[in-house]
Structure formats: C-alpha cells, structure tokens
Design a protein around this motif. Structure first.
Motif, PDB file in Angstrom:
ATOM      1  N   ASP A  43       0.795  -1.233   0.000  1.00 18.61           N
ATOM      2  CA  ASP A  43       0.000   0.000   0.000  1.00 18.61           C
ATOM      3  C   ASP A  43       0.825   1.280   0.000  1.00 18.61           C
ATOM      4  O   ASP A  43       0.276   2.366   0.166  1.00 18.61           O
ATOM      5  N   HIS A  44       2.138   1.164  -0.210  1.00 19.33           N
ATOM      6  CA  HIS A  44       2.984   2.359  -0.208  1.00 19.33           C
ATOM      7  C   HIS A  44       4.241   2.132  -1.051  1.00 19.33           C
ATOM      8  O   HIS A  44       4.637   0.990  -1.283  1.00 19.33           O
ATOM      9  N   ASP A  45       4.851   3.224  -1.457  1.00 22.09           N
ATOM     10  CA  ASP A  45       6.152   3.166  -2.123  1.00 22.09           C
ATOM     11  C   ASP A  45       6.780   4.546  -2.026  1.00 22.09           C
ATOM     12  O   ASP A  45       6.163   5.551  -2.404  1.00 22.09           O
ATOM     13  N   ARG A  48       4.748   7.328  -0.332  1.00 18.41           N
ATOM     14  CA  ARG A  48       3.435   7.688  -0.886  1.00 18.41           C
ATOM     15  C   ARG A  48       2.506   6.477  -0.842  1.00 18.41           C
ATOM     16  O   ARG A  48       2.945   5.342  -1.024  1.00 18.41           O
ATOM     17  N   GLY A  49       1.237   6.747  -0.617  1.00 17.94           N
ATOM     18  CA  GLY A  49       0.244   5.685  -0.604  1.00 17.94           C
ATOM     19  C   GLY A  49      -0.060   5.206  -2.017  1.00 17.94           C
ATOM     20  O   GLY A  49      -0.258   6.009  -2.920  1.00 17.94           O
ATOM     21  N   PHE A 132      -0.964   6.275  -7.420  1.00 15.39           N
ATOM     22  CA  PHE A 132      -0.906   6.702  -6.030  1.00 15.39           C
ATOM     23  C   PHE A 132      -2.226   7.311  -5.562  1.00 15.39           C
ATOM     24  O   PHE A 132      -3.037   7.756  -6.369  1.00 15.39           O
TER      25      PHE A 132
END
Length: 143
Positions: A43-45, A48-49, A132
């Motif tokens: 759910d993130h990278d 950022r979501g 995102f």
C-alpha cells in the motif's frame, strides 16, 4: 538434468495466481528443500500511498522468462523451477509474482529462488505502473 526437464511452469497471466499450483509444480521426491517467493502489492512506495498497480508485458516476455529460467538452472543444482507473473490491474494485497525452486538441499533451493526473482525483475520485460492515492502515477522498470 536438462533445463527442459527442470523448468516446470513459466507463465504470464491476467488472472489471480495460485500459490498451490506453483508449489505443486516443483514438488519432487528427490527434493529436500523448496524455496518459494511471493510478491504482493503493498500500500505504499517511497513514502506515498499506493492505490493499485498495473502490470504490462512486452510480446517477448515468454522467451525472456525462459532465458532467465535456463540461466538459473545452469548456475544452480536444482530439481525443478517455476515462475508465474501477473499482468493487468492489481489491488493492494494481490499476488503479482510467484517463483518456486526445489533442490536436494535448502541452501541451493533458496539461493536459486533468490537469483530467479532478482533476474526476472532485472531482465524480463514486465513493467509496473503505480497509481498513487494523491492521483499521481509513475512507471517502474521501463527501458
């Protein structure tokens, strides 16, 4: 053992992947260890979501997957090897890739499994489009 006998399953699919199918494809009475890797959508990278991922593949994907798999079987003493990657739109928690390798001993199975997933990510033309939560997006792994 010839690569053709060792490589049990290679595929790219636009439908949900089965851990059981990939695991079953490498089970062998001569194997004392199975290395299994499952890549999922998080759910993130980079802080950022992430809302979703969209994977796409070049038409040469099957040939490149086979080349990578054959190279891993040449470097490691494995009994069986399989890899399946998903394409299309994937949500958080969906399985994106499953690789499995069996060998007589756990060290060889785990080493080959690690090499297989790393080499697939580096050398197979499958591209990730991240969408995102803030509405922005980015492509990852494109040439």
């Amino acid at each position: 053992m010839a690569a053709a006998d060792v490589i049990r399953l290679l595929d790219v699919r636009d439908e949900p992947l089965s851990l059981d199918e990939v695991y079953a494809s490498v089970v062998d009475p001569h194997a004392g260890g199975v290395g299994l890797f499952v890549g999922t959508v998080r759910d993130h990278d980079g802080g950022r979501g992430v809302d979703r991922l969209e994977y796409s593949a070049h038409p040469t994907v099957a040939a490149r997957m086979r080349e990578v798999a054959e190279a891993v079987t040449a470097r490691f003493d494995v009994i069986a090897l399989s890899a399946v990657h998903r394409v299309g739109s994937l949500g958080i928690g969906d399985i994106a890739v499953v690789v499995a390798v069996s060998a007589a001993h756990r060290g060889e199975a785990m080493g080959a499994c690690h090499a297989l997933i790393d080499d697939l990510k580096a050398g197979v033309p499958i591209w990730k489009h991240q969408v995102f939560g803030d509405g922005s997006d980015e492509w990852v792994g494109t040439p």
